[in-house]
Design an enzyme around this catalytic site. Structure first.
Site, PDB file in Angstrom:
ATOM      1  N   GLY A  38       2.737   1.845  10.626  1.00 49.14           N
ATOM      2  CA  GLY A  38       3.671   3.088  10.392  1.00 49.14           C
ATOM      3  C   GLY A  38       4.550   3.573  11.776  1.00 49.14           C
ATOM      4  CD  GLU A  46      -2.646   5.203   7.190  1.00 49.66           C
ATOM      5  OE1 GLU A  46      -2.656   5.372   5.775  1.00 49.66           O
ATOM      6  OE2 GLU A  46      -1.730   4.721   7.714  1.00 49.66           O
ATOM      7  CD  GLU A  96      -3.357  -2.774   7.577  1.00 52.91           C
ATOM      8  OE1 GLU A  96      -2.186  -3.016   6.996  1.00 52.91           O
ATOM      9  OE2 GLU A  96      -3.953  -1.567   7.326  1.00 52.91           O
ATOM     10  CE  LYS A 132       0.342   3.319   4.783  1.00 56.57           C
ATOM     11  NZ  LYS A 132       0.042   3.549   6.463  1.00 56.57           N
ATOM     12  CB  SER A 155       5.298  -2.180  11.868  1.00 58.10           C
ATOM     13  OG  SER A 155       5.057  -0.879  12.133  1.00 58.10           O
ATOM     14  CG  HIS A 183      -5.691   1.491   5.335  1.00 54.93           C
ATOM     15  ND1 HIS A 183      -5.132   2.385   6.358  1.00 54.93           N
ATOM     16  CD2 HIS A 183      -4.445   0.920   5.120  1.00 54.93           C
ATOM     17  CE1 HIS A 183      -3.948   2.351   6.663  1.00 54.93           C
ATOM     18  NE2 HIS A 183      -3.760   1.323   6.031  1.00 54.93           N
ATOM     19  CG  ASN A 240      -1.602   1.208   1.265  1.00 55.90           C
ATOM     20  OD1 ASN A 240      -1.928   2.105   0.741  1.00 55.90           O
ATOM     21  ND2 ASN A 240      -2.349   1.373   2.757  1.00 55.90           N
TER      22      ASN A 240
HETATM   23  C1  PEP Z   1      -0.776  -0.064   6.186  1.00 56.58           C
HETATM   24  O1  PEP Z   1      -0.651   1.218   5.521  1.00 56.58           O
HETATM   25  O2  PEP Z   1      -1.546  -0.985   5.738  1.00 56.58           O
HETATM   26  C2  PEP Z   1       0.529  -0.413   6.866  1.00 56.58           C
HETATM   27  C3  PEP Z   1       0.443  -1.655   7.347  1.00 56.58           C
HETATM   28  O3  PEP Z   1       1.358   0.476   6.943  1.00 56.58           O
HETATM   29  P1  PEP Z   1       3.148  -0.020   7.639  1.00 56.58           P
HETATM   30  O4  PEP Z   1       3.621  -0.993   7.077  1.00 56.58           O
HETATM   31  O5  PEP Z   1       3.741   1.184   7.228  1.00 56.58           O
HETATM   32  O6  PEP Z   1       2.672  -0.087   9.071  1.00 56.58           O
END
Ligand code: PEP
Length: 246
Positions: free
Chosen positions: A167, A93, A161, A10, A206, A91, A8
């Site tokens: 992040g 976010e 998630e 983003k 992460s 997601h 992703n």
């Molecule tokens: C994500 O945005 O779905 C995500 C898991 O981000 P990150 O791997 O940067 O934690």
């Protein structure tokens, strides 16, 4: 079941970053898992052209309606037309930044299917919810509300998630990830029967080359949704390699 390494990007990426896709494909020409990149909408068509079918391309969101007066929004059919085969929905976010509810995510998933896209539906608890011992309840509610009745292992992927792991460089413990994934599988089985065994359950939050192998060894972890580490072919390629070896 073909495991899935999904990236992703983003709100990152210009045409200048497309060589990362070429490098990824060159380094991993025949992975033993499916590989997907979800760039910003502006790059879907160009990335699909660059990938030329060697990896899958997806969107990061779609509107629940097929078309109409929704300035700035993107319909699932537009993503499909640009070369996408997947779309990330719900997601954290988007749930946080745009107030997306489970009902809206559910409607978007139905729109995605109608356009022929596979929906990657995201669920996950906040840190406060985990600390309060509510993780499984929160995720169960999100799963029930966000996944439409028509979900199948072919048209839907579920991504767990934890909001606090996205992040941040922090991840749940391996037993904590396994607990949630087992619970997701059990809930899908209760609702969808035998097909539930075929749903791909991704862990996201992460994931990086240094922790991918131990996460992919867990039961009911069928791949990853990767943010930051998907931007560089070298990092994402190492995660693809770890999943291919799992
Ligand atoms: C994500 O945005 O779905 C995500 C898991 O981000 P990150 O791997 O940067 O934690």
């Amino acid at each position: 079941m073909r495991k899935l390494a999904a990236g992703n990007w983003k709100m990152n990426g210009l045409t200048a970053q497309l060589p990362e896709v070429t490098a990824l494909i060159a380094a991993h020409p025949a992975p033993a898992c499916e590989v997907l990149l979800c760039p910003p909408a502006t790059l879907v068509a160009a990335m699909a052209a660059t990938a030329a079918g060697r990896i899958a391309i997806g969107g990061q969101d779609c509107h629940p309606k097929a078309s109409g007066a929704h300035t700035g929004d993107i319909a699932a059919a537009m993503l499909k037309d640009a070369g996408a085969t997947y779309v990330i929905l719900g997601h954290s976010e988007r749930r946080a930044d745009h107030g997306e509810t489970d009902a809206l995510v559910r409607a978007k998933a139905e729109a995605a299917w109608a356009a022929g896209l596979t929906a990657i539906i995201c669920v996950g608890e906040t840190e406060a919810e985990r600390d309060a011992g509510k993780t499984l309840t929160v995720i169960g509610t999100q799963l029930a509300g966000s996944v439409p009745d028509g979900a199948t292992s072919a048209n839907t992927v579920i991504a767990y998630e934890p909001v606090w792991a996205i992040g941040t460089g922090r991840t749940p413990t391996l037993p904590e990830i396994a607990e949630v994934h087992a619970d997701l599988r059990a809930r899908l089985t209760a609702r969808f029967g035998a097909d539930a065994g075929g749903f791909r359950l991704l862990y996201g939050g992460s994931v990086k080359p240094s922790n991918a192998t131990e996460i992919f060894a867990l039961p009911n972890v069928d791949g990853a949704l990767v943010g930051g580490a998907s931007l560089k072919a070298s990092d994402f390629g190492a995660i693809v390699a770890a999943l291919s070896a799992a």
